[in-house]
Design an enzyme around this catalytic site. Structure first.
Site, PDB file in Angstrom:
ATOM      1  N   HIS A  70      29.826 -59.746 -18.231  1.00  0.00           N
ATOM      2  CA  HIS A  70      31.032 -59.214 -18.856  1.00  0.00           C
ATOM      3  C   HIS A  70      31.572 -60.147 -19.943  1.00  0.00           C
ATOM      4  O   HIS A  70      32.153 -59.672 -20.937  1.00  0.00           O
ATOM      5  CB  HIS A  70      32.102 -58.959 -17.792  1.00  0.00           C
ATOM      6  CG  HIS A  70      33.132 -57.954 -18.203  1.00  0.00           C
ATOM      7  ND1 HIS A  70      32.801 -56.753 -18.798  1.00  0.00           N
ATOM      8  CD2 HIS A  70      34.485 -57.961 -18.129  1.00  0.00           C
ATOM      9  CE1 HIS A  70      33.901 -56.074 -19.058  1.00  0.00           C
ATOM     10  NE2 HIS A  70      34.939 -56.793 -18.676  1.00  0.00           N
ATOM     11  N   CYS A  90      32.548 -50.868 -20.620  1.00  0.00           N
ATOM     12  CA  CYS A  90      31.717 -52.059 -20.427  1.00  0.00           C
ATOM     13  C   CYS A  90      31.776 -52.560 -18.984  1.00  0.00           C
ATOM     14  O   CYS A  90      30.790 -53.095 -18.466  1.00  0.00           O
ATOM     15  CB  CYS A  90      32.154 -53.161 -21.378  1.00  0.00           C
ATOM     16  SG  CYS A  90      32.083 -52.692 -23.114  1.00  0.00           S
ATOM     17  N   GLU A 133      43.923 -58.758 -23.662  1.00  0.00           N
ATOM     18  CA  GLU A 133      42.676 -58.580 -22.901  1.00  0.00           C
ATOM     19  C   GLU A 133      41.663 -59.648 -23.276  1.00  0.00           C
ATOM     20  O   GLU A 133      40.901 -60.126 -22.426  1.00  0.00           O
ATOM     21  CB  GLU A 133      42.112 -57.189 -23.174  1.00  0.00           C
ATOM     22  CG  GLU A 133      40.859 -56.853 -22.367  1.00  0.00           C
ATOM     23  CD  GLU A 133      40.332 -55.481 -22.701  1.00  0.00           C
ATOM     24  OE1 GLU A 133      39.300 -55.392 -23.400  1.00  0.00           O
ATOM     25  OE2 GLU A 133      40.950 -54.490 -22.274  1.00  0.00           O
ATOM     26  N   CYS A 149      39.734 -50.774 -27.262  1.00  0.00           N
ATOM     27  CA  CYS A 149      38.870 -50.859 -26.080  1.00  0.00           C
ATOM     28  C   CYS A 149      38.393 -49.466 -25.702  1.00  0.00           C
ATOM     29  O   CYS A 149      39.194 -48.564 -25.490  1.00  0.00           O
ATOM     30  CB  CYS A 149      39.643 -51.487 -24.914  1.00  0.00           C
ATOM     31  SG  CYS A 149      38.734 -51.501 -23.356  1.00  0.00           S
ATOM     32  N   THR A 166      40.940 -51.186 -16.429  1.00  0.00           N
ATOM     33  CA  THR A 166      40.650 -50.576 -17.720  1.00  0.00           C
ATOM     34  C   THR A 166      39.981 -49.225 -17.535  1.00  0.00           C
ATOM     35  O   THR A 166      38.947 -49.113 -16.882  1.00  0.00           O
ATOM     36  CB  THR A 166      39.739 -51.509 -18.533  1.00  0.00           C
ATOM     37  OG1 THR A 166      40.413 -52.745 -18.742  1.00  0.00           O
ATOM     38  CG2 THR A 166      39.381 -50.895 -19.865  1.00  0.00           C
ATOM     39  N   TYR A 209      32.147 -59.230 -24.409  1.00  0.00           N
ATOM     40  CA  TYR A 209      33.317 -59.304 -25.283  1.00  0.00           C
ATOM     41  C   TYR A 209      32.961 -59.376 -26.767  1.00  0.00           C
ATOM     42  O   TYR A 209      33.834 -59.525 -27.617  1.00  0.00           O
ATOM     43  CB  TYR A 209      34.221 -60.462 -24.849  1.00  0.00           C
ATOM     44  CG  TYR A 209      35.213 -59.996 -23.814  1.00  0.00           C
ATOM     45  CD1 TYR A 209      36.536 -59.751 -24.141  1.00  0.00           C
ATOM     46  CD2 TYR A 209      34.812 -59.736 -22.514  1.00  0.00           C
ATOM     47  CE1 TYR A 209      37.434 -59.283 -23.209  1.00  0.00           C
ATOM     48  CE2 TYR A 209      35.699 -59.260 -21.569  1.00  0.00           C
ATOM     49  CZ  TYR A 209      37.006 -59.040 -21.920  1.00  0.00           C
ATOM     50  OH  TYR A 209      37.889 -58.554 -20.986  1.00  0.00           O
ATOM     51  N   CYS A 212      32.407 -56.822 -28.073  1.00  0.00           N
ATOM     52  CA  CYS A 212      33.111 -55.606 -28.497  1.00  0.00           C
ATOM     53  C   CYS A 212      34.306 -55.952 -29.382  1.00  0.00           C
ATOM     54  O   CYS A 212      34.665 -55.185 -30.298  1.00  0.00           O
ATOM     55  CB  CYS A 212      33.560 -54.787 -27.292  1.00  0.00           C
ATOM     56  SG  CYS A 212      34.804 -55.595 -26.247  1.00  0.00           S
ATOM     57  N   GLU A 266      45.066 -49.290 -19.238  1.00  0.00           N
ATOM     58  CA  GLU A 266      45.051 -50.081 -18.003  1.00  0.00           C
ATOM     59  C   GLU A 266      46.032 -49.471 -17.007  1.00  0.00           C
ATOM     60  O   GLU A 266      47.075 -48.950 -17.409  1.00  0.00           O
ATOM     61  CB  GLU A 266      45.446 -51.544 -18.256  1.00  0.00           C
ATOM     62  CG  GLU A 266      44.393 -52.370 -18.949  1.00  0.00           C
ATOM     63  CD  GLU A 266      44.353 -52.122 -20.440  1.00  0.00           C
ATOM     64  OE1 GLU A 266      45.408 -51.791 -21.016  1.00  0.00           O
ATOM     65  OE2 GLU A 266      43.263 -52.243 -21.035  1.00  0.00           O
TER      66      GLU A 266
END
Length: 493
Positions: A299, A111, A453, A107, A198, A303, A305, A264
């Site tokens: 969002h 984002c 996540e 991560c 995050t 994902y 990503c 996090e």
């Protein structure tokens, strides 16, 4: 290059400059029960900083991927600080997200801020339409400053929530959702906590937002406000990750991915002051649900990503199979095909959501909500199956390999090199390194970003199922069936 409470007007260009910008902020960060003197230099924290730094370096190496002409100023800006004004803008965000997942295997933490800006752009516009408030102009001014300085902005939505059966104003403790505790002519004060945040310590600014639908009795909780990460009154409690202390042991094998990780932490706000210029919602409770829904719409398609991270894991599994000498086996090829199919299915839903975007009244574009939820619902399941198949292809050594110290031991090293070798022409260390990467991504610290996540980020699976259920259009679809089966005639429709 300290920020000085968010006020140093220094533009950041490179990843190195970004890392230096985080120094000297005197953040109140707790890890293992102790204050961290300088987070930048802490071995557990630094890999997560490196992942954000890559978002700057990618913009220099491949500006066509990670930069765009600002819709506010016309200048080239980092795509993470851009408000999408076309479907093409949203698609380009997805392509950049996949690329960064490929580059870091984890991560990269930006984002949330990007999706916060995009959702707030339209919501503040519509609040102002109804109430004559100045929020939209304030947001644009703030965003222009962030673009000019090229800062990292985190979005903080998830409250700790307390008793989930009760709303914010019904809780025994009023601070279990972030709220306004007092007001003055200069601004407001915030109290509460945001969980699972995050990249919060790696950001320069944070935007706090409501996390659920609010009623009139929850007006103190209907607040959106931006504050610098080093504002007085903030405490950060760093979250643990599986195998995270391996980064403190020295060496580069056992950690799996020595360069990059996610981050996090819990953000505790103890009467944090925010001037009115950085307040973008204050009491307009009826818009909280709109903000939550638009943010999660952006969002959930973000994902994609995870497909970039999936590319890395698929590659690691294929490499492990090759090092084991089984890469030509039909069942191995079939498993790699299945992993790729799952990975591309997630990407297809996310990027299709962006392609099917529409303009909001503010002029910014919002991606398709149904496909965004389909994308995220896939993401709650498919990475787990990809991870299972990766472990299958890796073999049992993925979780039983000896430590790097044994591998480099003057006596044991020679024996382990002999007995842990796969193909004769592949160094034993190379085989162990790729197995440790698979371990890192499926059981270790980067499994947080790839698996947990994927399950809980942007809402757990039931949240997507609720949204999908709301948008099924069953009456429309039943009408199609009645017409084609002859129950209804065409002129009745």
């Amino acid at each position: 290059m300290p920020l000085g409470n968010g006020d140093t007007p220094t533009r950041i260009e490179t990843g190195r400059e970004y890392i230096e910008s985080l120094r000297g902020r005197n953040l109140r960060v707790f890890l293992f029960g102790e204050l961290v003197a300088e987070p930048v230099d802490h071995p557990m924290i630094r890999p997560s900083i490196n992942a954000v730094a890559e978002t700057y370096d990618l913009a220099i190496r491949e500006p066509e991927v990670a930069t765009v002409e600002s819709s506010l100023t016309g200048k080239r800006v980092n795509r993470f600080l851009h408000v999408a004004h076309s479907a093409e803008d949203l698609v380009a965000q997805n392509m950049m997200q996949r690329k960064l997942g490929q580059n870091t295997g984890t991560c990269f933490q930006r984002c949330v801020g990007m999706d916060a800006f995009n959702s707030l752009y339209s919501v503040t516009y519509e609040i102002d339409e109804k109430h004559g408030t100045p929020y939209h102009g304030r947001l644009k001014a703030f965003l222009e400053t962030m673009q000019e300085r090229n800062y990292v902005v985190g979005g903080a939505m998830t409250d700790v929530k307390g008793d989930r059966s009760k709303g914010p104003s019904e809780q025994e403790d009023p601070d279990l959702f972030v709220r306004v505790t007092k007001r003055s002519a200069e601004g407001i004060w915030l109290k509460g906590a945001k969980a699972h945040q995050t990249g919060c310590i790696n950001s320069h600014w944070i935007i706090a937002m409501p996390t659920i639908r609010l009623g009139h009795e929850d007006k103190d909780y209907a607040v959106v406000a931006a504050f610098p990460v080093d504002a007085p009154g903030i405490t950060y409690v760093y979250g643990r990750q599986s195998c995270d202390t391996r980064s403190m042991e020295g060496g580069s094998i056992d950690v799996g991915n020595a360069s990059y990780s996610g981050q996090e932490a819990m953000v505790i706000l103890d009467d944090v002051f925010v001037p009115w210029s950085h307040v973008f919602m204050h009491g307009e409770h009826e818009f909280a649900s709109m903000l939550v829904e638009r943010f999660t719409c952006y969002h959930r398609r973000s994902y994609v990503c995870k497909t970039g991270v999936g590319d890395v894991l698929i590659g690691a599994a294929a490499q492990a199979a090759e090092y084991n000498g089984v890469d030509r086996a039909s069942h191995v090829k079939d498993k790699l095909v299945q992993m790729t199919h799952l990975n591309e299915t997630m990407y297809a839903a996310g990027i299709a959501s962006s392609h099917q975007a529409h303009a909001t009244r503010s002029g910014c574009y919002l991606n398709d909500d149904m496909l965004a939820n389909v994308c995220k619902h896939h993401v709650t399941k498919m990475p787990f199956e990809i991870g299972r198949l990766a472990q299958d292809l890796a073999g049992g050594l993925v979780s039983t390999a000896p430590s790097e110290k044994e591998l480099k031991h003057p006596e044991l090293g020679r024996l382990l090199d002999k007995y842990l070798r796969g193909r004769a022409d592949v160094p034993t260390e190379s085989r162990i390194r790729v197995l440790r990467l698979i371990e890192n991504m499926t059981m270790g610290r980067n499994a947080v970003g790839y698996l947990t996540e994927s399950l809980h980020g942007a809402g757990s699976p039931q949240a997507q199922r609720i949204q999908i259920g709301r948008q099924m259009k069953l009456d429309f679809k039943k009408g199609l069936a009645r017409r084609l089966s002859g129950i209804d005639s065409d002129d009745e429709n």
